[in-house]
Motif scaffolding. Structure first.
Motif, mmCIF file in Angstrom:
data_model
loop_
_atom_site.group_PDB
_atom_site.id
_atom_site.type_symbol
_atom_site.label_atom_id
_atom_site.label_comp_id
_atom_site.label_asym_id
_atom_site.label_seq_id
_atom_site.Cartn_x
_atom_site.Cartn_y
_atom_site.Cartn_z
ATOM 1 N N PHE A 163 0.867 -1.166 0.000
ATOM 2 C CA PHE A 163 0.000 0.000 0.000
ATOM 3 C C PHE A 163 0.908 1.221 0.000
ATOM 4 C CE2 PHE A 163 -2.271 3.309 2.331
ATOM 5 C CZ PHE A 163 -3.539 3.273 1.759
ATOM 6 N N VAL A 164 0.693 2.123 -0.940
ATOM 7 C CA VAL A 164 1.512 3.328 -0.997
ATOM 8 C C VAL A 164 0.989 4.295 0.064
ATOM 9 C CG1 VAL A 164 2.339 5.232 -2.423
ATOM 10 C CG2 VAL A 164 1.993 2.970 -3.446
ATOM 11 N N ILE A 165 1.770 4.482 1.111
ATOM 12 C CA ILE A 165 1.398 5.363 2.213
ATOM 13 C C ILE A 165 1.510 6.821 1.767
ATOM 14 C CG2 ILE A 165 2.028 6.124 4.546
ATOM 15 C CD1 ILE A 165 3.052 3.213 4.990
ATOM 16 N N LYS A 166 2.577 7.121 1.054
ATOM 17 C CA LYS A 166 2.811 8.410 0.420
ATOM 18 C C LYS A 166 3.805 8.139 -0.700
ATOM 19 C CE LYS A 166 6.401 9.835 3.680
ATOM 20 N NZ LYS A 166 6.808 10.828 4.659
ATOM 21 N N PRO A 167 3.907 9.042 -1.665
ATOM 22 C CA PRO A 167 4.841 8.782 -2.774
ATOM 23 C C PRO A 167 6.235 8.413 -2.257
ATOM 24 C CG PRO A 167 3.478 10.674 -3.261
ATOM 25 C CD PRO A 167 3.186 10.300 -1.831
ATOM 26 N N GLY A 168 6.734 7.279 -2.723
ATOM 27 C CA GLY A 168 8.046 6.803 -2.331
ATOM 28 C C GLY A 168 8.066 5.974 -1.058
ATOM 29 N N ARG A 169 6.915 5.776 -0.419
ATOM 30 C CA ARG A 169 6.853 5.019 0.845
ATOM 31 C C ARG A 169 5.723 4.001 0.772
ATOM 32 N NH1 ARG A 169 6.813 2.282 4.816
ATOM 33 N NH2 ARG A 169 6.765 2.944 6.986
ATOM 34 N N VAL A 170 6.085 2.709 0.785
ATOM 35 C CA VAL A 170 5.088 1.643 0.727
ATOM 36 C C VAL A 170 5.160 0.796 1.999
ATOM 37 C CG1 VAL A 170 5.107 1.524 -1.792
ATOM 38 C CG2 VAL A 170 6.585 0.004 -0.485
ATOM 39 N N THR A 171 4.067 0.122 2.287
ATOM 40 C CA THR A 171 4.039 -0.744 3.459
ATOM 41 C C THR A 171 5.006 -1.900 3.279
ATOM 42 O OG1 THR A 171 2.186 -1.995 2.532
ATOM 43 C CG2 THR A 171 1.647 -0.208 4.087
ATOM 44 N N ASP A 172 5.462 -2.426 4.405
ATOM 45 C CA ASP A 172 6.397 -3.543 4.411
ATOM 46 C C ASP A 172 5.785 -4.659 5.255
ATOM 47 O OD1 ASP A 172 8.592 -5.188 4.187
ATOM 48 O OD2 ASP A 172 9.797 -4.085 5.647
ATOM 49 N N GLY A 173 4.955 -5.473 4.624
ATOM 50 C CA GLY A 173 4.371 -6.609 5.306
ATOM 51 C C GLY A 173 2.954 -6.373 5.808
ATOM 52 N N PRO A 174 2.300 -7.459 6.195
ATOM 53 C CA PRO A 174 0.899 -7.404 6.612
ATOM 54 C C PRO A 174 0.626 -6.518 7.827
ATOM 55 C CG PRO A 174 1.584 -9.681 6.227
ATOM 56 C CD PRO A 174 2.813 -8.828 6.143
ATOM 57 N N ALA A 175 1.527 -6.486 8.796
ATOM 58 C CA ALA A 175 1.288 -5.669 9.996
ATOM 59 C C ALA A 175 1.253 -4.186 9.643
ATOM 60 C CB ALA A 175 2.356 -5.950 11.049
ATOM 61 N N GLU A 176 2.160 -3.752 8.785
ATOM 62 C CA GLU A 176 2.181 -2.344 8.401
ATOM 63 C C GLU A 176 0.985 -2.003 7.511
ATOM 64 O OE1 GLU A 176 5.371 1.120 7.361
ATOM 65 O OE2 GLU A 176 5.829 -0.893 6.632
ATOM 66 N N LEU A 177 0.563 -2.938 6.665
ATOM 67 C CA LEU A 177 -0.643 -2.734 5.861
ATOM 68 C C LEU A 177 -1.844 -2.535 6.781
ATOM 69 C CD1 LEU A 177 -2.252 -2.674 3.198
ATOM 70 C CD2 LEU A 177 -2.378 -5.176 3.358
ATOM 71 N N TRP A 199 -10.193 -12.025 -6.927
ATOM 72 C CA TRP A 199 -9.256 -10.969 -7.293
ATOM 73 C C TRP A 199 -8.964 -10.145 -6.050
ATOM 74 C CZ3 TRP A 199 -6.825 -10.437 -11.896
ATOM 75 C CH2 TRP A 199 -7.298 -11.232 -12.952
ATOM 76 N N LEU A 200 -7.678 -9.937 -5.759
ATOM 77 C CA LEU A 200 -7.273 -9.175 -4.583
ATOM 78 C C LEU A 200 -6.285 -8.084 -4.990
ATOM 79 C CD1 LEU A 200 -6.707 -12.022 -1.957
ATOM 80 C CD2 LEU A 200 -8.756 -10.629 -2.308
ATOM 81 N N LEU A 201 -6.235 -7.027 -4.204
ATOM 82 C CA LEU A 201 -5.290 -5.951 -4.427
ATOM 83 C C LEU A 201 -3.869 -6.423 -4.121
ATOM 84 C CD1 LEU A 201 -7.301 -3.070 -2.867
ATOM 85 C CD2 LEU A 201 -6.083 -2.864 -5.026
ATOM 86 N N ALA A 202 -2.978 -6.258 -5.064
ATOM 87 C CA ALA A 202 -1.573 -6.566 -4.847
ATOM 88 C C ALA A 202 -0.778 -5.282 -4.636
ATOM 89 C CB ALA A 202 -1.000 -7.345 -6.034
ATOM 90 N N VAL A 203 -1.170 -4.214 -5.361
ATOM 91 C CA VAL A 203 -0.559 -2.896 -5.200
ATOM 92 C C VAL A 203 -1.693 -1.880 -5.135
ATOM 93 C CG1 VAL A 203 0.947 -1.130 -6.211
ATOM 94 C CG2 VAL A 203 1.491 -3.564 -6.518
ATOM 95 N N ASP A 204 -1.732 -1.108 -4.048
ATOM 96 C CA ASP A 204 -2.746 -0.071 -3.862
ATOM 97 C C ASP A 204 -2.010 1.268 -3.865
ATOM 98 O OD1 ASP A 204 -4.719 1.689 -3.039
ATOM 99 O OD2 ASP A 204 -5.490 0.370 -1.452
ATOM 100 N N ASN A 205 -2.106 1.974 -4.977
ATOM 101 C CA ASN A 205 -1.388 3.239 -5.147
ATOM 102 C C ASN A 205 -2.381 4.358 -5.390
ATOM 103 O OD1 ASN A 205 0.293 5.357 -5.687
ATOM 104 N ND2 ASN A 205 1.138 4.505 -7.559
ATOM 105 N N GLY A 206 -2.709 5.085 -4.331
ATOM 106 C CA GLY A 206 -3.634 6.199 -4.421
ATOM 107 C C GLY A 206 -2.956 7.518 -4.725
ATOM 108 N N PHE A 207 -1.699 7.476 -5.139
ATOM 109 C CA PHE A 207 -0.950 8.703 -5.417
ATOM 110 C C PHE A 207 -0.434 8.674 -6.842
ATOM 111 C CE2 PHE A 207 -0.696 8.096 -0.870
ATOM 112 C CZ PHE A 207 -1.080 9.350 -0.413
ATOM 113 N N ASN A 208 -1.332 8.552 -7.793
ATOM 114 C CA ASN A 208 -0.930 8.468 -9.187
ATOM 115 C C ASN A 208 -0.946 9.842 -9.863
ATOM 116 O OD1 ASN A 208 -0.060 6.914 -11.396
ATOM 117 N ND2 ASN A 208 -2.100 6.932 -12.262
ATOM 118 N N GLY A 209 -0.992 10.916 -9.085
ATOM 119 C CA GLY A 209 -0.921 12.264 -9.633
ATOM 120 C C GLY A 209 -2.228 12.745 -10.216
ATOM 121 N N ASP A 210 -2.249 14.007 -10.549
ATOM 122 C CA ASP A 210 -3.437 14.628 -11.174
ATOM 123 C C ASP A 210 -3.042 15.428 -12.373
ATOM 124 O OD1 ASP A 210 -5.801 13.868 -9.847
ATOM 125 O OD2 ASP A 210 -5.230 15.062 -8.123
#
Length: 123
Positions: A34-48, A112-123
């Motif tokens: 899960f993209v927490i903010k641009p350049g920062r993604v979760t690392d494992g299930p606990a952080e997700l 079907w499950l989310l493998a990458v959740d990136n809510g920061f794809n710009g505008d």
């Protein structure tokens, strides 16, 4: 159970708007990021879990509008827009609107499950 890629985001919206963390987590691949903010993604299930819990704590309203599904076998790239309104921890209003780029992966059982959740794809 999302047996078609088009079913996943409506299920995610429903779970989020109900404040149902466990239902949200059930929509993510076991190795999802899960993209927490641009350049920062979760690392494992606990952080997700922590990232999603923090989103739920906004007690907001989420609307997701997927507009493109690009499929390659058991993987789908989903492009679209979302809006999220809520309140930050300090009580100030939060209004987000952005494009997203998500990757879904078909599981052995057909879901079907989310493998990458990136809510920061710009505008």
């Amino acid at each position: 159970m999302s047996t078609r890629p088009e079913e996943l985001h409506p299920a995610l919206t429903t779970a989020y708007n109900a404040g149902d963390l466990e239902s949200m987590l059930a929509l993510y691949d076991p190795k999802a990021v899960f993209v927490i903010k641009p350049g920062r993604v979760t690392d494992g299930p606990a952080e997700l879990r922590t990232a999603l819990r923090r989103l739920i704590e906004l007690r907001g309203h989420l609307t997701i509008h997927p507009h493109a599904f690009v499929r390659s076998d058991d993987v789908v790239l989903v492009l679209g827009k979302y809006t999220l309104s809520g309140r930050r921890r300090d009580g100030t209003p939060l209004e987000l609107e952005s494009r997203f780029a998500d990757v879904l992966r078909r599981q052995p059982d057909g879901r079907w499950l989310l493998a990458v959740d990136n809510g920061f794809n710009g505008d």
